[in-house]
Design a protein around this motif. Structure first.
Motif, PDB file in Angstrom:
ATOM      1  N   ASN A 164      41.342  44.824  31.191  1.00 15.81           N
ATOM      2  CA  ASN A 164      41.803  46.139  31.649  1.00 15.81           C
ATOM      3  C   ASN A 164      41.492  46.350  33.133  1.00 15.81           C
ATOM      4  OD1 ASN A 164      39.074  46.557  31.496  1.00 15.81           O
ATOM      5  ND2 ASN A 164      39.215  48.516  30.423  1.00 15.81           N
ATOM      6  N   LEU A 201      38.834  46.289  34.917  1.00 14.26           N
ATOM      7  CA  LEU A 201      37.588  46.864  35.432  1.00 14.26           C
ATOM      8  C   LEU A 201      36.925  45.863  36.360  1.00 14.26           C
ATOM      9  CD1 LEU A 201      35.882  48.806  32.514  1.00 14.26           C
ATOM     10  CD2 LEU A 201      37.305  49.632  34.374  1.00 14.26           C
ATOM     11  N   PRO A 221      45.701  51.293  36.391  1.00 14.19           N
ATOM     12  CA  PRO A 221      45.656  52.513  35.561  1.00 14.19           C
ATOM     13  C   PRO A 221      46.684  52.487  34.433  1.00 14.19           C
ATOM     14  CG  PRO A 221      45.531  53.087  37.885  1.00 14.19           C
ATOM     15  CD  PRO A 221      45.847  51.622  37.827  1.00 14.19           C
ATOM     16  N   ARG A 242      45.214  50.395  31.756  1.00 13.19           N
ATOM     17  CA  ARG A 242      44.042  51.018  31.123  1.00 13.19           C
ATOM     18  C   ARG A 242      44.425  52.120  30.155  1.00 13.19           C
ATOM     19  NH1 ARG A 242      41.211  51.291  36.880  1.00 13.19           N
ATOM     20  NH2 ARG A 242      40.581  49.119  37.011  1.00 13.19           N
ATOM     21  N   ARG A 243      45.566  52.761  30.395  1.00 11.31           N
ATOM     22  CA  ARG A 243      45.966  53.836  29.489  1.00 11.31           C
ATOM     23  C   ARG A 243      46.298  53.307  28.101  1.00 11.31           C
ATOM     24  NH1 ARG A 243      49.205  56.203  34.257  1.00 11.31           N
ATOM     25  NH2 ARG A 243      47.339  56.761  35.408  1.00 11.31           N
ATOM     26  N   MET A 265      38.148  51.134  25.795  1.00 13.23           N
ATOM     27  CA  MET A 265      37.020  50.229  25.972  1.00 13.23           C
ATOM     28  C   MET A 265      35.727  50.907  25.544  1.00 13.23           C
ATOM     29  SD  MET A 265      36.188  47.749  29.081  1.00 13.23           S
ATOM     30  CE  MET A 265      35.058  46.402  28.876  1.00 13.23           C
ATOM     31  N   PHE A 296      31.530  50.365  25.742  1.00  9.90           N
ATOM     32  CA  PHE A 296      30.581  49.618  26.556  1.00  9.90           C
ATOM     33  C   PHE A 296      29.246  49.426  25.838  1.00  9.90           C
ATOM     34  CE2 PHE A 296      33.445  51.983  29.247  1.00  9.90           C
ATOM     35  CZ  PHE A 296      33.820  51.083  30.225  1.00  9.90           C
ATOM     36  N   VAL A 343      38.643  64.852  27.733  1.00  6.73           N
ATOM     37  CA  VAL A 343      38.843  64.841  29.185  1.00  6.73           C
ATOM     38  C   VAL A 343      39.918  63.829  29.581  1.00  6.73           C
ATOM     39  CG1 VAL A 343      36.961  63.197  29.684  1.00  6.73           C
ATOM     40  CG2 VAL A 343      37.683  64.818  31.421  1.00  6.73           C
ATOM     41  N   GLY A 344      39.963  62.685  28.905  1.00  6.07           N
ATOM     42  CA  GLY A 344      40.990  61.688  29.203  1.00  6.07           C
ATOM     43  C   GLY A 344      42.385  62.183  28.839  1.00  6.07           C
ATOM     44  N   THR A 403      43.329  65.201  31.169  1.00  2.21           N
ATOM     45  CA  THR A 403      43.479  64.919  32.596  1.00  2.21           C
ATOM     46  C   THR A 403      44.531  63.843  32.855  1.00  2.21           C
ATOM     47  OG1 THR A 403      41.094  65.221  32.644  1.00  2.21           O
ATOM     48  CG2 THR A 403      42.126  64.544  34.678  1.00  2.21           C
ATOM     49  N   VAL A 404      44.460  62.754  32.085  1.00  2.00           N
ATOM     50  CA  VAL A 404      45.315  61.604  32.394  1.00  2.00           C
ATOM     51  C   VAL A 404      46.674  61.741  31.724  1.00  2.00           C
ATOM     52  CG1 VAL A 404      45.512  59.100  32.215  1.00  2.00           C
ATOM     53  CG2 VAL A 404      43.291  60.147  32.641  1.00  2.00           C
ATOM     54  N   ARG A 415      47.869  64.545  30.358  1.00  3.97           N
ATOM     55  CA  ARG A 415      48.401  65.902  30.491  1.00  3.97           C
ATOM     56  C   ARG A 415      48.772  66.514  29.146  1.00  3.97           C
ATOM     57  NH1 ARG A 415      47.151  67.189  34.872  1.00  3.97           N
ATOM     58  NH2 ARG A 415      47.291  65.809  36.641  1.00  3.97           N
ATOM     59  N   ARG A 429      36.068  58.510  21.852  1.00  2.00           N
ATOM     60  CA  ARG A 429      36.600  58.826  23.186  1.00  2.00           C
ATOM     61  C   ARG A 429      37.693  57.842  23.590  1.00  2.00           C
ATOM     62  NH1 ARG A 429      32.778  58.342  28.429  1.00  2.00           N
ATOM     63  NH2 ARG A 429      32.791  56.146  27.806  1.00  2.00           N
ATOM     64  N   ALA A 430      37.444  56.551  23.306  1.00  3.13           N
ATOM     65  CA  ALA A 430      38.443  55.541  23.656  1.00  3.13           C
ATOM     66  C   ALA A 430      39.702  55.718  22.809  1.00  3.13           C
ATOM     67  CB  ALA A 430      37.857  54.147  23.471  1.00  3.13           C
ATOM     68  N   MET A 472      42.685  58.285  23.562  1.00  5.83           N
ATOM     69  CA  MET A 472      43.783  57.957  24.478  1.00  5.83           C
ATOM     70  C   MET A 472      44.935  57.255  23.759  1.00  5.83           C
ATOM     71  SD  MET A 472      42.953  59.090  27.476  1.00  5.83           S
ATOM     72  CE  MET A 472      43.954  58.185  28.655  1.00  5.83           C
ATOM     73  N   LEU A 492      32.938  53.098  35.572  1.00  2.00           N
ATOM     74  CA  LEU A 492      33.649  52.200  34.667  1.00  2.00           C
ATOM     75  C   LEU A 492      34.305  52.992  33.540  1.00  2.00           C
ATOM     76  CD1 LEU A 492      31.178  49.182  34.357  1.00  2.00           C
ATOM     77  CD2 LEU A 492      33.260  49.350  35.721  1.00  2.00           C
ATOM     78  N   SER A 537      38.152  53.234  32.751  1.00  2.00           N
ATOM     79  CA  SER A 537      38.660  52.685  31.503  1.00  2.00           C
ATOM     80  C   SER A 537      39.550  53.691  30.769  1.00  2.00           C
ATOM     81  CB  SER A 537      37.512  52.243  30.589  1.00  2.00           C
ATOM     82  OG  SER A 537      36.947  53.357  29.936  1.00  2.00           O
ATOM     83  N   LEU A 538      39.413  54.990  31.110  1.00  5.58           N
ATOM     84  CA  LEU A 538      40.295  55.988  30.510  1.00  5.58           C
ATOM     85  C   LEU A 538      41.610  56.093  31.276  1.00  5.58           C
ATOM     86  CD1 LEU A 538      37.810  58.875  29.646  1.00  5.58           C
ATOM     87  CD2 LEU A 538      38.872  57.253  28.088  1.00  5.58           C
ATOM     88  N   GLY A 539      41.749  55.274  32.310  1.00 10.65           N
ATOM     89  CA  GLY A 539      42.987  55.299  33.084  1.00 10.65           C
ATOM     90  C   GLY A 539      43.003  56.384  34.144  1.00 10.65           C
ATOM     91  N   MET A 540      41.832  56.958  34.444  1.00 14.33           N
ATOM     92  CA  MET A 540      41.801  58.016  35.455  1.00 14.33           C
ATOM     93  C   MET A 540      42.059  57.430  36.843  1.00 14.33           C
ATOM     94  SD  MET A 540      38.760  60.610  34.516  1.00 14.33           S
ATOM     95  CE  MET A 540      38.758  61.511  32.985  1.00 14.33           C
ATOM     96  N   GLN A 549      41.251  62.046  39.974  1.00 14.06           N
ATOM     97  CA  GLN A 549      40.927  62.567  38.641  1.00 14.06           C
ATOM     98  C   GLN A 549      39.482  62.259  38.292  1.00 14.06           C
ATOM     99  OE1 GLN A 549      43.940  60.556  36.343  1.00 14.06           O
ATOM    100  NE2 GLN A 549      45.312  62.333  36.375  1.00 14.06           N
TER     101      GLN A 549
END
Lengths: 249, 353
Positions: free
Chosen positions: A51, A53, A76, A79-80, A84, A86, A103-104, A107-108, A110, A152-153, A156, B251, B255-258, B262
């Protein structure tokens, strides 16, 4: 079927240290791949390349049809689609458990707050901690935090989930709850790439087990064969270590 | 000694030498306090009309403040129009208090309303101060002074500086070497130059540096000098906060694509700023007090106006009273900022690692 992850001759070095001399790996959609091997073998670098990173130096990485190109800024987009988890959880300490999961999406992607929260609650129920939604990460145990990280992962709606030693930082009594959540996730058929030494988990859910050493894949076979016929003396010795419960050297 | 008393006094009286030192210090404090009370209250004069008449009681001459407080508070702003800066100041402080209340930020409609309030109030404040509209006689900014000037210089300066400082701090830790070096030069330049020199530069040198028809209000130039100067200090404080954030947070956000902004807005800056609240408030307070340096470019802020008030013949020789008066005003404002920041730290303390 066309692979969902393609890595061709992927090369990565940190300064003078060559970690991945030229990695080739294909993962088919829905496949579950477990990567094991001694520390410093490049497993974590390899999945962090997927992804983006960790930006790779050379070679080609294509994820679900998108070529990962840091110069063109496609990371990006990749990654969407890739979730991931950790080793150190890396939850956002200033946000509640629920906010960590929304938040993802808000924000990402929408998405509306209401919808994101509803989905996050459903995911928290799936990892069995809906009652902790209003708490902050610091108020949770390690195992709970890691399950939030999985939720959280997933929030998305990724097509692929990457796990980088998800149980290595946990106290032994918390390993099971996280592995259970991962087994439940495996049942949904999502593509998974998991770096772990939990061989019981590997045997139970993996389609393929990879053994990596010095940036190269020494063995790549289904679990039954992996445990029955180690391809290399190093794999054999690794398995002996793991079976004795000491972990690899 | 009871347990409750012990909790307050701690070890101040637990041994004989400690008790002696404590009692001696208490005695000194009582002496000083008593002498001050005697001067400031018992023998104070509240109704004399000249410094000479005041001196007869041998105490503080508060009659002077009673006579000259409007000059001290509003400087040379036209006397009959001083209700305008008073009203502007009251409105501005009210707006800041409302903005600093967490309840005002709780929902999106409230945040919109707050933004609207700022958008509507700022032109209104401008109209009140400058005049020239709605039948208000125009008052050029060189006549502004006193507390409204101090509060304006400080808050607008700090507000602009804060935004600039965020960008500078992010630039300072950027991956792009050009940006990093530019921000470093900026910060080192403005931290390395005394504020007084910058103010002189803004007031005196600036007109020579730009084309002659390019005029800019002295007040605006001083305001700009403040903002540029304090931005450098705030940027370094914020950079400290940025460096305290573990790599894993970046990271996880990635990883969330931000995207870059953002991640900064939602993940990095909220954490970084929380850790630097104490040092930022420190800079805010310093900035508020340092506005008094505009005296050197002959602007009459609160300190300048207090200075000016001592120059009158019939109150000749009085200095302590006006300075105590403005010291109290500065103290109230700074104490309010400190109290607010303590509350903020407590409120944001939840969930700290």
């Amino acid at each position: 079927m066309a692979p969902i992850i393609t890595m061709e001759r992927v090369r990565k070095s940190y300064g003078p240290i060559l970690v991945l001399p030229g990695l080739d790996l294909n993962v088919a959609p829905g496949q579950r791949v477990v990567i094991c091997g001694p520390s410093g073998s490049g497993k974590s670098t390899a999945i962090a390349c997927i992804n983006g990173l960790v930006p790779h130096d050379a070679g080609r990485i294509v994820v679900d049809g998108i070529a990962l190109d840091h110069a063109r800024g496609t990371a990006p987009d990749v990654r969407r689609m890739v979730g991931m988890v950790f080793q150190q959880f890396n939850l956002f300490p200033h946000l509640t458990v629920l906010e960590n999961c929304t938040v993802g999406p808000i924000t990402v992607q929408r998405r509306s707050r209401r919808e994101a929260e509803a989905e996050a609650m459903a995911l928290l129920e799936r990892v069995r901690i809906p009652d902790q939604a209003a708490k902050y990460p610091a108020q949770l145990s390690g195992g709970q935090q890691q399950r939030v990280a999985i939720a959280r992962a997933l929030a998305m709606r990724p097509r692929i989930m990457l796990f980088d030693e998800p149980t290595s930082a946990l106290d032994p009594e918390m390993v099971t709850e996280v592995l259970d959540a991962m087994v439940a996730l495996a049942d949904t058929g999502i593509t998974m790439v998991v770096v772990t030494h939990e061989m019981g988990f590997a045997r139970q859910v993996a389609h393929r087990i990879l053994y990596m050493d010095r940036g190269a894949i020494l063995q790549d076979s289904p679990p039954a064969e992996f445990f029955a016929n180690p391809a290399d003396a190093r794999v054999q010795s690794f398995l002996d270590h793991v079976r004795r419960g000491e972990g690899p050297a | 000694m009871t347990a409750a008393m012990r909790r307050w006094t701690g070890g101040l009286f637990d041994t004989i030498p400690n008790a002696i030192v404590s009692l001696a210090l208490l005695w000194l404090a009582a002496q000083a306090g008593g002498a001050f009370w005697d001067w400031a209250v018992t023998r104070a004069n509240f109704d004399a009309t000249t410094a000479e008449a005041c001196a007869r009681t041998g105490g503080a001459c508060w009659a002077f403040i009673a006579d000259r407080w409007r000059l001290i508070l509003f400087g040379t702003y036209p006397f009959t129009q001083q209700w305008r800066p008073a009203l502007a100041l009251a409105l501005f402080i009210a707006l800041i208090v409302v903005s600093a209340t967490p309840a005002s930020w709780r929902s999106r409609p409230r945040r919109r309303l707050l933004g609207l309030a700022w958008l509507l109030t700022m032109p209104l404040l401008g109209a009140l101060m400058w005049g020239g509209v709605a039948g208000l006689p125009p008052v050029p900014s060189r006549l502004w002074g006193g507390l409204p000037l101090t509060v304006m210089l400080a808050s607008v300066g700090v507000g602009v500086a804060f935004v600039l400082a965020l960008l500078l701090a992010l630039g300072r830790v950027s991956d792009m070497p050009v940006i990093r070096v530019l921000c470093l030069f900026y910060i080192e330049f403005f931290r390395g130059v005394p504020l007084i020199a910058l103010l002189f530069l803004a007031a005196i040198l600036f007109p020579y540096l730009v084309p002659p028809d390019w005029t800019m209000d002295t007040l605006l130039r001083a305001q700009l000098a403040f903002a540029l100067f304090f931005a450098a200090y705030m940027a370094e404080a914020i950079r400290g906060g940025l460096q305290a954030i573990p790599q894993g947070q970046y990271l996880a956000a990635d990883s969330l694509g931000m995207g870059y902004w953002q991640a900064r807005r939602k993940i990095i800056l909220p954490q970084a700023l929380r850790t630097v609240i104490p040092s930022l408030v420190n800079i805010f307070i310093a900035a508020f007090k340092d506005t008094s340096l505009v005296v050197v470019i002959s602007m009459l802020d609160l300190l300048g106006a207090a200075n000016a008030s001592t120059a009158e013949a019939k109150w000749w020789g009085l200095y302590i009273e006006p300075y105590l008066f403005i010291a109290a005003i500065y103290l109230v404002f700074c104490a309010a900022m400190s109290a607010y920041s303590r509350g903020l730290e407590r409120r944001l303390g939840v969930g700290v690692r």
